[in-house]
Design a protein around this motif. Structure first.
Motif, mmCIF file in Angstrom:
data_model
loop_
_atom_site.group_PDB
_atom_site.id
_atom_site.type_symbol
_atom_site.label_atom_id
_atom_site.label_comp_id
_atom_site.label_asym_id
_atom_site.label_seq_id
_atom_site.Cartn_x
_atom_site.Cartn_y
_atom_site.Cartn_z
ATOM 1 N N LEU A 122 -9.626 3.807 -3.460
ATOM 2 C CA LEU A 122 -8.427 3.095 -2.994
ATOM 3 C C LEU A 122 -8.497 2.840 -1.495
ATOM 4 O O LEU A 122 -8.191 1.732 -1.028
ATOM 5 C CB LEU A 122 -7.176 3.909 -3.314
ATOM 6 N N ILE A 123 -8.891 3.844 -0.742
ATOM 7 C CA ILE A 123 -8.952 3.715 0.715
ATOM 8 C C ILE A 123 -9.942 2.628 1.127
ATOM 9 O O ILE A 123 -9.710 1.902 2.097
ATOM 10 C CB ILE A 123 -9.279 5.075 1.373
ATOM 11 N N GLU A 124 -11.036 2.485 0.396
ATOM 12 C CA GLU A 124 -12.017 1.449 0.719
ATOM 13 C C GLU A 124 -11.394 0.058 0.654
ATOM 14 O O GLU A 124 -11.668 -0.795 1.501
ATOM 15 C CB GLU A 124 -13.230 1.567 -0.196
ATOM 16 N N VAL A 125 -10.527 -0.175 -0.310
ATOM 17 C CA VAL A 125 -9.824 -1.456 -0.420
ATOM 18 C C VAL A 125 -8.884 -1.633 0.772
ATOM 19 O O VAL A 125 -8.815 -2.703 1.374
ATOM 20 C CB VAL A 125 -9.048 -1.548 -1.754
ATOM 21 N N TRP A 126 -8.161 -0.569 1.141
ATOM 22 C CA TRP A 126 -7.218 -0.653 2.261
ATOM 23 C C TRP A 126 -7.933 -0.864 3.585
ATOM 24 O O TRP A 126 -7.408 -1.537 4.475
ATOM 25 C CB TRP A 126 -6.326 0.578 2.302
ATOM 26 N N CYS A 152 -11.306 12.891 1.962
ATOM 27 C CA CYS A 152 -11.368 12.775 0.497
ATOM 28 C C CYS A 152 -12.794 12.905 -0.018
ATOM 29 O O CYS A 152 -13.034 13.516 -1.067
ATOM 30 C CB CYS A 152 -10.763 11.444 0.057
ATOM 31 N N GLU A 153 -13.735 12.356 0.732
ATOM 32 C CA GLU A 153 -15.148 12.442 0.364
ATOM 33 C C GLU A 153 -15.624 13.894 0.365
ATOM 34 O O GLU A 153 -16.394 14.305 -0.509
ATOM 35 C CB GLU A 153 -15.964 11.607 1.349
ATOM 36 N N ASP A 154 -15.154 14.674 1.347
ATOM 37 C CA ASP A 154 -15.529 16.088 1.425
ATOM 38 C C ASP A 154 -15.144 16.853 0.163
ATOM 39 O O ASP A 154 -15.800 17.827 -0.200
ATOM 40 C CB ASP A 154 -14.867 16.761 2.633
ATOM 41 N N ALA A 179 -7.581 0.911 10.454
ATOM 42 C CA ALA A 179 -8.873 0.994 9.762
ATOM 43 C C ALA A 179 -9.585 2.295 10.132
ATOM 44 O O ALA A 179 -10.177 2.955 9.262
ATOM 45 C CB ALA A 179 -9.733 -0.219 10.093
ATOM 46 N N ALA A 180 -9.505 2.681 11.392
ATOM 47 C CA ALA A 180 -10.127 3.946 11.820
ATOM 48 C C ALA A 180 -9.426 5.138 11.170
ATOM 49 O O ALA A 180 -10.094 6.091 10.734
ATOM 50 C CB ALA A 180 -10.087 4.058 13.345
ATOM 51 N N TYR A 181 -8.106 5.118 11.103
ATOM 52 C CA TYR A 181 -7.362 6.196 10.439
ATOM 53 C C TYR A 181 -7.732 6.270 8.954
ATOM 54 O O TYR A 181 -7.882 7.356 8.395
ATOM 55 C CB TYR A 181 -5.861 5.998 10.561
ATOM 56 N N THR A 239 0.815 -1.218 0.000
ATOM 57 C CA THR A 239 0.000 0.000 0.000
ATOM 58 C C THR A 239 0.849 1.269 0.000
ATOM 59 O O THR A 239 0.369 2.321 -0.400
ATOM 60 C CB THR A 239 -0.941 0.066 1.226
ATOM 61 N N THR A 240 2.087 1.169 0.468
ATOM 62 C CA THR A 240 2.878 2.389 0.685
ATOM 63 C C THR A 240 3.115 3.170 -0.599
ATOM 64 O O THR A 240 2.967 4.391 -0.604
ATOM 65 C CB THR A 240 4.217 2.083 1.393
ATOM 66 N N ASP A 241 3.482 2.502 -1.657
ATOM 67 C CA ASP A 241 3.744 3.214 -2.909
ATOM 68 C C ASP A 241 2.461 3.835 -3.458
ATOM 69 O O ASP A 241 2.469 4.966 -3.943
ATOM 70 C CB ASP A 241 4.382 2.275 -3.933
ATOM 71 N N ALA A 242 1.367 3.108 -3.363
ATOM 72 C CA ALA A 242 0.090 3.629 -3.867
ATOM 73 C C ALA A 242 -0.347 4.872 -3.081
ATOM 74 O O ALA A 242 -0.859 5.831 -3.663
ATOM 75 C CB ALA A 242 -0.984 2.544 -3.796
ATOM 76 N N ILE A 243 -0.130 4.864 -1.770
ATOM 77 C CA ILE A 243 -0.499 6.021 -0.952
ATOM 78 C C ILE A 243 0.354 7.230 -1.337
ATOM 79 O O ILE A 243 -0.168 8.332 -1.566
ATOM 80 C CB ILE A 243 -0.349 5.714 0.551
ATOM 81 N N ALA A 244 1.662 7.028 -1.412
ATOM 82 C CA ALA A 244 2.565 8.137 -1.750
ATOM 83 C C ALA A 244 2.281 8.680 -3.149
ATOM 84 O O ALA A 244 2.238 9.894 -3.357
ATOM 85 C CB ALA A 244 4.020 7.678 -1.648
#
Length: 172
Positions: free
Chosen positions: A149-153, A138-140, A128-130, A75-80
């Motif tokens: 992407l976050i939903e998958v994580w 992001c939704e805002d 998961a909470a973070y 996940t790290t590369d995708a987040i960055a």
């Protein structure tokens, strides 16, 4: 390449074009960068416990934590890269990670297998909470790509939490 061209390239700001706007770029990139710091902290703790696992279920736990570490690291590369895609910047050093991470390190010389798994279950639950909090940011701003992407994580963190929790249950 001329000296002038080189100077322009070295001083040019890292501004990826985006239609999200300056506030969205700032807030989303900040949320993602903080998540990234936590992911690296969780990755290193998971690998620490993987390397120092012992006991009667060593093989099963060792392999499970190796799988979890691989998933977290992926996940790290995708987040960055997502932070960069929305026009922001992200982590630059281990010190940067340390300043931002919210998950606690564990530097103990010895931790029982059950305590390792329980601690990682709690950390993944917190992750998961973070992730949910970052999703809300992001939704805002209607950043559907990042929310997707976050939903998958979130699902991955919940699955890790579940596996770790089940591995700590006693026969009673």
């Amino acid at each position: 390449m001329t000296t002038t061209t080189l100077k322009v390239r070295q001083t040019a700001p890292l501004r990826t074009p985006t239609d999200l706007g300056a506030d969205a770029t700032r807030d989303i990139a900040a949320a993602l960068t903080t998540l990234l710091a936590d992911m690296f902290a969780l990755y290193l703790k998971t690998k620490n416990f993987h390397w120092h696992m012992s006991g009667p279920h060593f093989r099963d736990f060792h392999l499970m934590l190796d799988d979890h570490g691989d998933q977290i690291f992926a996940t790290t590369d995708a987040i960055a890269e997502r932070a960069r895609k929305v026009g922001g910047t992200t982590l630059r050093s281990i010190g940067h990670i340390q300043r931002l991470q919210r998950l606690l390190d564990n530097d103990a010389d010895y931790v029982t297998a059950q305590d390792m798994l329980a601690e990682l279950a709690d950390d993944n639950k917190q992750m998961a909470a973070y992730l949910r909090a970052a999703h809300a940011v992001c939704e805002d701003y209607n950043d559907v790509a990042t929310t997707s992407l976050i939903e998958v994580w979130i699902d991955e963190a919940e699955r890790r939490t579940w596996f770790l929790f089940e591995a700590t249950r006693t026969a009673n």
